[in-house]
Scaffold this active site. Sequence first.
Site, PDB file in Angstrom:
ATOM      1  N   ASP A 119       3.961 -19.747   0.978  1.00 45.31           N
ATOM      2  CA  ASP A 119       4.276 -20.811   0.022  1.00 45.31           C
ATOM      3  C   ASP A 119       3.413 -20.651  -1.232  1.00 45.31           C
ATOM      4  O   ASP A 119       2.674 -19.683  -1.360  1.00 45.31           O
ATOM      5  CB  ASP A 119       4.048 -22.185   0.678  1.00 45.31           C
ATOM      6  CG  ASP A 119       2.624 -22.324   1.219  1.00 45.31           C
ATOM      7  OD1 ASP A 119       1.733 -21.565   0.793  1.00 45.31           O
ATOM      8  OD2 ASP A 119       2.400 -23.196   2.079  1.00 45.31           O
TER       9      ASP A 119
ATOM     10  N   PRO B 100      -5.678  -1.496  -5.864  1.00 40.96           N
ATOM     11  CA  PRO B 100      -6.632  -2.389  -6.534  1.00 40.96           C
ATOM     12  C   PRO B 100      -7.757  -2.792  -5.586  1.00 40.96           C
ATOM     13  O   PRO B 100      -7.572  -2.801  -4.368  1.00 40.96           O
ATOM     14  CB  PRO B 100      -5.772  -3.600  -6.889  1.00 40.96           C
ATOM     15  CG  PRO B 100      -4.676  -3.601  -5.871  1.00 40.96           C
ATOM     16  CD  PRO B 100      -4.415  -2.162  -5.524  1.00 40.96           C
TER      17      PRO B 100
ATOM     18  N   GLY C 205       4.593   6.223  -4.127  1.00 41.95           N
ATOM     19  CA  GLY C 205       5.883   5.547  -4.096  1.00 41.95           C
ATOM     20  C   GLY C 205       6.253   5.031  -2.714  1.00 41.95           C
ATOM     21  O   GLY C 205       5.589   5.333  -1.720  1.00 41.95           O
TER      22      GLY C 205
ATOM     23  N   GLU D  18      -3.296   9.680   4.122  1.00 38.09           N
ATOM     24  CA  GLU D  18      -3.381   8.481   3.292  1.00 38.09           C
ATOM     25  C   GLU D  18      -4.075   7.344   4.068  1.00 38.09           C
ATOM     26  O   GLU D  18      -4.943   6.658   3.553  1.00 38.09           O
ATOM     27  CB  GLU D  18      -1.950   8.077   2.941  1.00 38.09           C
ATOM     28  CG  GLU D  18      -1.776   7.379   1.630  1.00 38.09           C
ATOM     29  CD  GLU D  18      -0.290   7.251   1.293  1.00 38.09           C
ATOM     30  OE1 GLU D  18       0.409   8.275   1.201  1.00 38.09           O
ATOM     31  OE2 GLU D  18       0.155   6.107   1.105  1.00 38.09           O
TER      32      GLU D  18
ATOM     33  N   ASP E 103       7.664   5.495   0.136  1.00 39.59           N
ATOM     34  CA  ASP E 103       8.225   6.623   0.885  1.00 39.59           C
ATOM     35  C   ASP E 103       7.669   6.723   2.299  1.00 39.59           C
ATOM     36  O   ASP E 103       7.776   7.778   2.936  1.00 39.59           O
ATOM     37  CB  ASP E 103       7.970   7.937   0.138  1.00 39.59           C
ATOM     38  CG  ASP E 103       6.482   8.298   0.101  1.00 39.59           C
ATOM     39  OD1 ASP E 103       5.639   7.425   0.443  1.00 39.59           O
ATOM     40  OD2 ASP E 103       6.159   9.441  -0.238  1.00 39.59           O
TER      41      ASP E 103
ATOM     42  N   SER F 201       4.853   7.232   3.233  1.00 41.85           N
ATOM     43  CA  SER F 201       3.805   8.258   3.394  1.00 41.85           C
ATOM     44  C   SER F 201       2.575   7.671   4.081  1.00 41.85           C
ATOM     45  O   SER F 201       1.857   8.378   4.789  1.00 41.85           O
ATOM     46  CB  SER F 201       3.424   8.862   2.042  1.00 41.85           C
ATOM     47  OG  SER F 201       3.084   7.854   1.114  1.00 41.85           O
TER      48      SER F 201
ATOM     49  N   ASP G 135      -5.715 -18.035   2.957  1.00 42.16           N
ATOM     50  CA  ASP G 135      -5.257 -19.307   2.403  1.00 42.16           C
ATOM     51  C   ASP G 135      -5.653 -20.400   3.389  1.00 42.16           C
ATOM     52  O   ASP G 135      -4.966 -20.636   4.374  1.00 42.16           O
ATOM     53  CB  ASP G 135      -3.737 -19.274   2.202  1.00 42.16           C
ATOM     54  CG  ASP G 135      -3.163 -20.643   1.831  1.00 42.16           C
ATOM     55  OD1 ASP G 135      -3.928 -21.635   1.744  1.00 42.16           O
ATOM     56  OD2 ASP G 135      -1.939 -20.724   1.631  1.00 42.16           O
TER      57      ASP G 135
ATOM     58  N   HIS H 221       0.830  -1.212   0.000  1.00 50.43           N
ATOM     59  CA  HIS H 221       0.000   0.000   0.000  1.00 50.43           C
ATOM     60  C   HIS H 221       0.864   1.262   0.000  1.00 50.43           C
ATOM     61  O   HIS H 221       0.502   2.264  -0.592  1.00 50.43           O
ATOM     62  CB  HIS H 221      -0.947  -0.004   1.201  1.00 50.43           C
ATOM     63  CG  HIS H 221      -2.136  -0.886   1.009  1.00 50.43           C
ATOM     64  ND1 HIS H 221      -3.384  -0.592   1.501  1.00 50.43           N
ATOM     65  CD2 HIS H 221      -2.278  -2.065   0.351  1.00 50.43           C
ATOM     66  CE1 HIS H 221      -4.240  -1.544   1.162  1.00 50.43           C
ATOM     67  NE2 HIS H 221      -3.590  -2.462   0.473  1.00 50.43           N
TER      68      HIS H 221
ATOM     69  N   VAL I 295       1.029   4.056  -3.540  1.00 47.99           N
ATOM     70  CA  VAL I 295       0.506   5.414  -3.364  1.00 47.99           C
ATOM     71  C   VAL I 295       1.674   6.352  -3.067  1.00 47.99           C
ATOM     72  O   VAL I 295       2.297   6.245  -2.024  1.00 47.99           O
ATOM     73  CB  VAL I 295      -0.545   5.466  -2.227  1.00 47.99           C
ATOM     74  CG1 VAL I 295      -1.103   6.872  -2.082  1.00 47.99           C
ATOM     75  CG2 VAL I 295      -1.661   4.466  -2.490  1.00 47.99           C
TER      76      VAL I 295
HETATM   77  C1  HEM Z   1      -3.683  -7.751  -6.921  1.00 49.08           C
HETATM   78  C2  HEM Z   1      -4.521  -6.938  -6.321  1.00 49.08           C
HETATM   79  C3  HEM Z   1      -4.802  -6.996  -4.847  1.00 49.08           C
HETATM   80  C4  HEM Z   1      -6.018  -6.810  -4.278  1.00 49.08           C
HETATM   81  C5  HEM Z   1      -7.314  -6.506  -5.003  1.00 49.08           C
HETATM   82  C6  HEM Z   1      -5.858  -6.965  -2.861  1.00 49.08           C
HETATM   83  C7  HEM Z   1      -6.877  -6.844  -1.929  1.00 49.08           C
HETATM   84  C8  HEM Z   1      -6.780  -7.203  -0.609  1.00 49.08           C
HETATM   85  C9  HEM Z   1      -7.871  -7.203   0.314  1.00 49.08           C
HETATM   86  C10 HEM Z   1      -9.289  -6.756  -0.003  1.00 49.08           C
HETATM   87  C11 HEM Z   1      -7.412  -7.694   1.495  1.00 49.08           C
HETATM   88  C12 HEM Z   1      -8.216  -7.918   2.770  1.00 49.08           C
HETATM   89  C13 HEM Z   1      -8.100  -6.744   3.685  1.00 49.08           C
HETATM   90  C14 HEM Z   1      -8.995  -6.854   4.868  1.00 49.08           C
HETATM   91  O1  HEM Z   1     -10.173  -7.098   4.718  1.00 49.08           O
HETATM   92  O2  HEM Z   1      -8.497  -6.684   5.990  1.00 49.08           O
HETATM   93  C15 HEM Z   1      -6.029  -7.992   1.318  1.00 49.08           C
HETATM   94  C16 HEM Z   1      -5.202  -8.497   2.280  1.00 49.08           C
HETATM   95  C17 HEM Z   1      -3.850  -8.679   2.106  1.00 49.08           C
HETATM   96  N1  HEM Z   1      -3.119  -8.321   1.003  1.00 49.08           N
HETATM   97 FE1  HEM Z   1      -3.835  -7.833  -0.789  1.00 49.08          FE
HETATM   98  N2  HEM Z   1      -4.548  -7.244  -2.586  1.00 49.08           N
HETATM   99  C18 HEM Z   1      -3.862  -7.252  -3.769  1.00 49.08           C
HETATM  100  C19 HEM Z   1      -2.513  -7.447  -3.922  1.00 49.08           C
HETATM  101  C20 HEM Z   1      -1.638  -7.595  -2.875  1.00 49.08           C
HETATM  102  C21 HEM Z   1      -0.207  -7.515  -2.993  1.00 49.08           C
HETATM  103  C22 HEM Z   1       0.552  -7.196  -4.279  1.00 49.08           C
HETATM  104  C23 HEM Z   1       0.294  -7.736  -1.751  1.00 49.08           C
HETATM  105  C24 HEM Z   1       1.733  -7.745  -1.299  1.00 49.08           C
HETATM  106  C25 HEM Z   1       2.756  -7.945  -2.065  1.00 49.08           C
HETATM  107  C26 HEM Z   1      -0.825  -7.987  -0.879  1.00 49.08           C
HETATM  108  C27 HEM Z   1      -0.738  -8.367   0.436  1.00 49.08           C
HETATM  109  C28 HEM Z   1      -1.808  -8.622   1.253  1.00 49.08           C
HETATM  110  C29 HEM Z   1      -1.700  -9.248   2.551  1.00 49.08           C
HETATM  111  C30 HEM Z   1      -0.439  -9.829   3.156  1.00 49.08           C
HETATM  112  C31 HEM Z   1      -2.979  -9.269   3.102  1.00 49.08           C
HETATM  113  C32 HEM Z   1      -3.386  -9.776   4.486  1.00 49.08           C
HETATM  114  C33 HEM Z   1      -3.350  -8.624   5.462  1.00 49.08           C
HETATM  115  C34 HEM Z   1      -3.584  -8.994   6.911  1.00 49.08           C
HETATM  116  O3  HEM Z   1      -3.762 -10.158   7.254  1.00 49.08           O
HETATM  117  O4  HEM Z   1      -3.546  -8.067   7.741  1.00 49.08           O
HETATM  118  N3  HEM Z   1      -1.979  -7.859  -1.585  1.00 49.08           N
HETATM  119  N4  HEM Z   1      -5.657  -7.674   0.011  1.00 49.08           N
END
Ligand code: HEM
Length: 328
Positions: free
Chosen positions: A253, A163, A70, A85, A72, A74, A245, A64, A68
């Site tokens: 993994d 996203p 970069g 932010e 940094d 922020s 997962d 995140h 947003v």
């Molecule tokens: C591809 C588009 C992506 C979308 C639409 C997306 C969306 C989301 C959403 C909706 C959640 C749940 C947040 C919540 O309800 O608390 C989430 C959790 C998470 N996202 Fe993504 N995400 C994306 C890509 C990524 C990327 C690129 C990363 C890191 C490299 C990432 C890492 C995580 C992690 C680790 C969680 C779990 C957070 C937690 O347990 O506190 N996500 N994501």
Amino acid sequence: MNSPSLFFLLLHLTLSLSLSHAKLGVDYYRNSCPDVESIVTSAVKAKLEQTFVTAPATLRLFFHDCFVRGCDASVMLASQNNRAEKDNPDDLSLAGDEFDTVIKAKAAVDSVPECRNKVSCADILALATRDVIALTGGPSYTVELGRLDGRISTRASVRHHLPHPDFNLDQLKAMFASHGLTLTDLVALSGAHTIGFSHCSQFSKRIYKFKSKSRIDPTINLPYARQLRQMCPEKVDPRMAIQMDPGTPQTFDNVYYINLQQGKGLFTSDQILFTDTRSRNIVNLFASNNTAFEEAFVAAITKLGRVGVKTGKHGEIRNDCSVVNMIV
Ligand code: HEM
Ligand SMILES: *[C@@H]1O[C@H](CO)[C@@H](O)[C@H](O)[C@H]1NC(C)=O
């Protein structure tokens, strides 16, 4: 021109050139804080031992932050009248432990006299992210360093930069491409959803309000959809969160990709990576070969860490990660 002033002119030229073209480097802190990596790692380990959510939360914070304005830090700047932010709805679900992780690691770094106020919050977040991935079973990698901290954080700047879970492949591709990330990078980075939690509201449409007879998105595996309905009843407490997962929720993994092959992607944005034939072969590769996934993930997160990096006068090394330095 006498030789001292020529010397200073050259020095000035060299400095300003190297600042405007400053690139990230792996031994950026070799002279100013040589032990920064081990100091951060110890702090992250201690925090992770207190609570597992440290790992997914930190990884998500890095993402995140970078998307947003970069990488940094922020996103860490404290809210001033709800306009920062982190006040944007897309960031409200950030758990809290990720901020604490960086703050604790920063305190550990600053407790070493030579390192005090020498290491940016943005770099500490990048290092902590590498550490949580490795500590949960993922690949370890060398982190490029030298990001400065930004001075601006606005709620509005988040708009259209993160996203959403209902995005289709075109929307995901476009958003990642705007940061120089390819389709392979998108699929690899989405593998971050191999750890962590999601609130039920993020996917409830897929199991209750889909435009089909059963009201369930047909790309979800039916037994899994029923399980999700049990864990997330329609009138569930909005604070309720479930593991993303279901197989190996605390291990970094490639099971995420195997889940996608079985229709167990939690969000539309996850499942679409398998449903859409343009990315399916990448999912299949990562599902069958963990090494291929790890290599692609490391390449992609390294690229992510270069997004919008600030150097020179565009940034600073914040003394306190949650407020910009006072200008004196
Ligand atoms: C591809 C588009 C992506 C979308 C639409 C997306 C969306 C989301 C959403 C909706 C959640 C749940 C947040 C919540 O309800 O608390 C989430 C959790 C998470 N996202 Fe993504 N995400 C994306 C890509 C990524 C990327 C690129 C990363 C890191 C490299 C990432 C890492 C995580 C992690 C680790 C969680 C779990 C957070 C937690 O347990 O506190 N996500 N994501
Ligand atoms: C898995 O991927 C790695 C890295 O790309 C490659 O070297 C290896 O040959 C692959 N293994 C198999 C069984 O295909």
